[in-house]
Design an enzyme around this catalytic site. Structure first.
Site, mmCIF file in Angstrom:
data_model
loop_
_atom_site.group_PDB
_atom_site.id
_atom_site.type_symbol
_atom_site.label_atom_id
_atom_site.label_comp_id
_atom_site.label_asym_id
_atom_site.label_seq_id
_atom_site.Cartn_x
_atom_site.Cartn_y
_atom_site.Cartn_z
ATOM 1 C CE LYS A 96 59.891 33.008 -44.904
ATOM 2 N NZ LYS A 96 60.836 33.009 -43.372
HETATM 3 O O1 LIG Z 1 64.212 35.834 -46.387
HETATM 4 C C1 LIG Z 1 64.312 35.265 -45.631
HETATM 5 C C2 LIG Z 1 63.082 35.708 -45.341
HETATM 6 C C3 LIG Z 1 62.566 35.055 -44.034
HETATM 7 N N1 LIG Z 1 63.717 34.309 -42.883
HETATM 8 C C4 LIG Z 1 63.197 34.137 -41.463
HETATM 9 O O2 LIG Z 1 63.995 35.124 -40.479
HETATM 10 C C5 LIG Z 1 64.743 34.080 -39.637
HETATM 11 C C6 LIG Z 1 66.184 34.324 -39.994
HETATM 12 O O3 LIG Z 1 66.783 33.829 -38.727
HETATM 13 P P1 LIG Z 1 68.356 33.429 -38.068
HETATM 14 O O4 LIG Z 1 68.710 33.264 -36.879
HETATM 15 O O5 LIG Z 1 68.393 35.058 -37.415
HETATM 16 O O6 LIG Z 1 68.980 32.770 -39.681
HETATM 17 C C7 LIG Z 1 64.096 32.833 -39.866
HETATM 18 O O7 LIG Z 1 62.927 33.201 -39.403
HETATM 19 C C8 LIG Z 1 63.821 32.592 -41.317
HETATM 20 O O8 LIG Z 1 62.670 31.818 -41.381
HETATM 21 C C9 LIG Z 1 65.435 34.330 -43.579
HETATM 22 O O9 LIG Z 1 65.984 34.200 -42.900
HETATM 23 N N2 LIG Z 1 64.758 35.343 -44.788
#
Ligand SMILES: O=c1ccn([C@@H]2O[C@H](COP(=O)(O)O)[C@@H](O)[C@H]2O)c(=O)[nH]1
Length: 278
Positions: A96
């Site tokens: 990001k």
């Molecule tokens: O809008 C967003 C952008 C990035 N993320 C990232 O995705 C994963 C989600 O992890 P989970 O364990 O499936 O919840 C994490 O690395 C976030 O930084 C997001 O969740 N939402």
């Protein structure tokens, strides 16, 4: 070199529409019986690569969980990236990044120049210094077959206040991001290399994603509460471009390699039931 969009399109046909994140949370390291140090980080990442690197279309290491261990964590991230590439999955680094254009050039060199130790297939980027400030990333990605996924409508509840704010021309901030990325993908076939991040948790927001022409990364599934069926509500007629993304939902099945594979297979079946065949 083939474009990222073309490579992603093929990977999804061959392996299915799924992105799995490598997010070595302290709690997951403990759950896997691993120490919360670089040795635990290394074992965790190697296990995910062994389980999923040869079968999932896209693997998304979350940079923050490597960076928290300093330079030794970053070295493990570099090694994980190499292992994933060798195993055949596309690597999307969730980092990001965003800044003024001259600094974005350095971020682009770090992640999208094939000579960099951190070179990946695609990165996530933040547009809040203006989508135009990300131009050096778009340019280097286009030159070397890379991709960039720009945050549009994120999965966290705090995002809406900024992203759904209305600009002077009546569009939301998110819609301006969506429209600028759509322009970048104009004419690309079968899929553009510039994607958007749109959370599976956000419901029907009325944003128009129909002209994006690139992939729509959908985090928020599993641990954050959204299910595959929510993809219909969020993406409507744009479902064919969705790349569902799961981290904790799959990772919590570890450390057993077969159990990790079964968890990834299960969420892929759920998503295939909702997404059009590709
Ligand atoms: O809008 C967003 C952008 C990035 N993320 C990232 O995705 C994963 C989600 O992890 P989970 O364990 O499936 O919840 C994490 O690395 C976030 O930084 C997001 O969740 N939402």
């Amino acid at each position: 070199m083939e474009s990222f969009g073309t490579r992603l399109h093929r990977a999804v046909i061959e392996r299915g529409p799924l992105c799995v994140g490598i997010d070595p949370h302290p709690g997951l390291l403990a759950q896997w019986g691993l120490p919360d140090d670089v040795h635990g980080l290394d074992r965790f990442s190697r296990t995910v690569v062994e389980a999923l690197g040869d079968r999932v279309a896209v693997v998304k290491p979350q940079s923050a969980f490597f960076e928290r261990f300093g330079s030794r964590g970053v070295a493990i991230l570099e090694s994980t990236i190499r292992q994933l590439r060798d195993a055949g999955s596309l690597v999307l680094l969730d980092v990001k990044r965003g800044d003024i254009g001259s600094t974005v050039s350095a971020y682009a060199a770090a992640y999208l120049d094939p000579s960099s130790p951190m070179y990946v297939d695609a990165v996530t980027a933040s547009p809040y210094l203006g989508v135009g400030s990300l131009a050096p990333m778009f340019e280097l990605a286009a030159e070397h077959g890379g991709g960039v996924f720009v945050l549009a409508l994120t999965s966290n509840p705090e995002g809406a206040a900024v992203q759904r704010a209305v600009t002077a021309d009546g569009r939301t901030v998110a819609q301006t991001v969506i429209d600028e990325i759509s322009q970048l993908n104009m004419g690309a076939s079968p899929l553009g290399s510039f994607g958007l991040v749109v959370g599976a948790t956000i419901g029907d927001t009325g944003h128009d994603l129909s002209g994006v022409g690139g992939p729509l990364l959908a985090p928020g599934l599993g641990a954050q509460g959204a299910g595959a069926a929510d993809l219909r509500t969020v993406f409507g007629s744009s479902l064919a471009s969705v790349l569902p993304s799961y981290s904790r939902e799959v990772l919590s099945a570890g450390p057993d390699v077969a159990a990790l594979r079964a968890a990834a297979d299960r969420v892929l079946v759920d998503c295939r039931a909702v997404l059009p065949a590709r």
